[in-house]
Design a protein around this motif. Structure first.
Motif, mmCIF file in Angstrom:
data_model
loop_
_atom_site.group_PDB
_atom_site.id
_atom_site.type_symbol
_atom_site.label_atom_id
_atom_site.label_comp_id
_atom_site.label_asym_id
_atom_site.label_seq_id
_atom_site.Cartn_x
_atom_site.Cartn_y
_atom_site.Cartn_z
ATOM 1 N N ASP A 158 0.857 -1.184 0.000
ATOM 2 C CA ASP A 158 0.000 0.000 0.000
ATOM 3 C C ASP A 158 0.894 1.236 0.000
ATOM 4 O O ASP A 158 1.597 1.517 0.969
ATOM 5 C CB ASP A 158 -0.912 -0.010 1.226
ATOM 6 C CG ASP A 158 -2.002 1.060 1.151
ATOM 7 O OD1 ASP A 158 -1.953 1.894 0.236
ATOM 8 O OD2 ASP A 158 -2.900 1.047 2.014
ATOM 9 N N GLY A 161 -0.286 4.766 2.254
ATOM 10 C CA GLY A 161 -1.495 4.158 2.814
ATOM 11 C C GLY A 161 -2.132 4.874 3.979
ATOM 12 O O GLY A 161 -3.219 4.498 4.405
ATOM 13 N N TYR A 166 -6.759 0.101 4.036
ATOM 14 C CA TYR A 166 -6.825 -0.986 3.050
ATOM 15 C C TYR A 166 -6.188 -2.248 3.630
ATOM 16 O O TYR A 166 -6.733 -3.352 3.484
ATOM 17 C CB TYR A 166 -6.120 -0.584 1.755
ATOM 18 C CG TYR A 166 -7.026 0.119 0.783
ATOM 19 C CD1 TYR A 166 -7.662 -0.564 -0.235
ATOM 20 C CD2 TYR A 166 -7.274 1.486 0.912
ATOM 21 C CE1 TYR A 166 -8.512 0.082 -1.122
ATOM 22 C CE2 TYR A 166 -8.119 2.143 0.035
ATOM 23 C CZ TYR A 166 -8.739 1.438 -0.975
ATOM 24 O OH TYR A 166 -9.596 2.088 -1.841
ATOM 25 N N SER A 167 -5.059 -2.094 4.289
ATOM 26 C CA SER A 167 -4.420 -3.258 4.911
ATOM 27 C C SER A 167 -5.338 -3.867 5.956
ATOM 28 O O SER A 167 -5.488 -5.090 6.027
ATOM 29 C CB SER A 167 -3.089 -2.846 5.553
ATOM 30 O OG SER A 167 -2.146 -2.455 4.581
ATOM 31 N N SER A 179 0.707 -7.571 4.464
ATOM 32 C CA SER A 179 0.671 -6.257 3.833
ATOM 33 C C SER A 179 1.844 -5.401 4.289
ATOM 34 O O SER A 179 2.278 -5.480 5.436
ATOM 35 C CB SER A 179 -0.645 -5.546 4.177
ATOM 36 O OG SER A 179 -0.725 -4.293 3.537
ATOM 37 N N GLN A 181 3.170 -1.260 4.091
ATOM 38 C CA GLN A 181 2.783 0.113 3.766
ATOM 39 C C GLN A 181 4.023 0.976 3.606
ATOM 40 O O GLN A 181 4.897 0.989 4.465
ATOM 41 C CB GLN A 181 1.881 0.696 4.859
ATOM 42 C CG GLN A 181 1.515 2.165 4.618
ATOM 43 C CD GLN A 181 0.366 2.630 5.472
ATOM 44 O OE1 GLN A 181 -0.736 2.059 5.415
ATOM 45 N NE2 GLN A 181 0.573 3.663 6.270
ATOM 46 N N VAL A 225 -1.603 -1.086 -3.902
ATOM 47 C CA VAL A 225 -2.681 -0.107 -3.742
ATOM 48 C C VAL A 225 -2.106 1.301 -3.868
ATOM 49 O O VAL A 225 -1.063 1.611 -3.282
ATOM 50 C CB VAL A 225 -3.362 -0.250 -2.367
ATOM 51 C CG1 VAL A 225 -4.589 0.663 -2.292
ATOM 52 C CG2 VAL A 225 -3.750 -1.688 -2.101
#
Length: 321
Positions: A158, A161, A166-167, A179, A181, A225
């Motif tokens: 991400d 992020g 989102y994670s 995940s 970031q 993302v």
């Protein structure tokens, strides 16, 4: 007159959110007197806010009793994942800046360096959490489209992020996923804390630094993302970051972009068109970009399969492979 006095709505909603009126209504307060007592405000002030909220369609009055509308109950009651009350308070504080728009329009951008875009600004603590509620429903939609619950052991990156929403949403959907970031250190620390509160920190990693210069790795991630970042970047920076993402994705991997995207002829949708003024005020190169812009940038970066998905929010999703 409605457009000219539109700031009244921002002020009324922001003030009501500041005093938790929607939460008190949800908890059973039904009159101005009860709200005043629970919120610690004047009875006159409570009645004025209630009148304004009825006008805005956020509160209903039936048989002398006030209650939240379904929309207010969903999006303005504190403690709910979709609560936008923090964002309403944030925009109330930003109202003064809009008075400078005539000068910014003349100059073509901010009149001074933006002070928000620095890593150690305490503003992030408030901002990233206020923005999370906007992204949570869209993250759920993206998870459904990608069938993340059945994706097994995947790696997610991400970029920028923020709160890590989102994670958080995707790791809850898929217990086998991990995940990472990439964001400034102070912001990553906020995200780590928020994911730890949800019991997800053991599958969440951080890359601290400016994502413009950060190494994303090579063929390292199944999904990347890029949510609400493109609008603050200029065309060249977006192309450069998309190219880095292309290299970081595993074969068959997917880039997920979420942003306010305008039609190719710039005739709509309304929210993304209006949001361009926010970028003119606060960024040197940002804007709300067209679908054609994303297609062109992604093609330059090596993506040949690009699709757009509208959502119920003002933001749209882009999937690129």
């Amino acid at each position: 007159m409605g457009l000219i006095t539109g700031y009244w709505a921002t002020g009324t909603l922001g003030a009501a959110a500041s005093h938790s009126l929607f939460t008190h209504l949800e908890d059973g307060a039904t009159s101005a007197d009860q709200l005043a007592a629970r919120a610690g405000i004047s009875q006159r002030g409570a009645q004025t806010l209630l009148d304004g909220l009825v006008s805005l369609g956020l509160v209903e009055l039936r048989d002398g009793h006030y209650r939240n509308t379904a929309e207010a109950s969903t999006f303005l009651v504190e403690g709910r994942s979709t609560c936008l009350s923090g964002f309403a308070q944030l925009k109330l504080a930003h109202m003064e800046a809009m008075a400078g728009l005539p000068d910014v329009v003349r100059a073509g951008g901010p009149l001074a360096d933006a002070t928000v875009e620095v890593a150690d600004n305490p503003h992030w603590e408030e901002l990233v959490q206020a923005l999370a509620a906007q992204s949570a429903p869209v993250a759920e939609i993206a998870a459904d489209t990608l069938r993340l619950a059945d994706a097994g052991e995947i790696s997610i990156l991400d970029i920028g992020g923020g709160s890590g929403i989102y994670s958080a949403v995707w790791l809850e959907r898929n217990p086998a996923a991990r995940s990472t970031q990439a964001d400034w250190g102070p912001i990553n620390a906020i995200a780590y804390r928020l994911l730890a509160e949800r019991g997800l920190a053991d599958r969440f990693s951080r890359i601290d630094g400016d994502f413009h210069t950060t190494d994303f790795g090579t063929s390292a991630h199944d999904i990347v993302v890029y949510s609400h970042i493109a609008h603050q970047e200029g065309p060249e920076d977006n192309v450069a970051i998309f190219a880095k993402i292309r290299s970081a994705l595993k074969p068959g991997g997917t880039l997920v972009i979420c942003d306010y995207i305008v039609d190719d002829d710039r005739s709509g949708p309304p929210f993304p068109l209006m949001f361009a003024a926010e970028m003119l005020l606060k960024s040197k190169q940002g804007g709300t970009w067209r679908r054609a812009d994303y297609r062109a940038w992604l093609a330059k970066a090596g993506f040949d399969d690009v699709s757009f998905q509208p959502t119920a929010s003002p933001a749209a999703l882009v999937f690129a492979r």
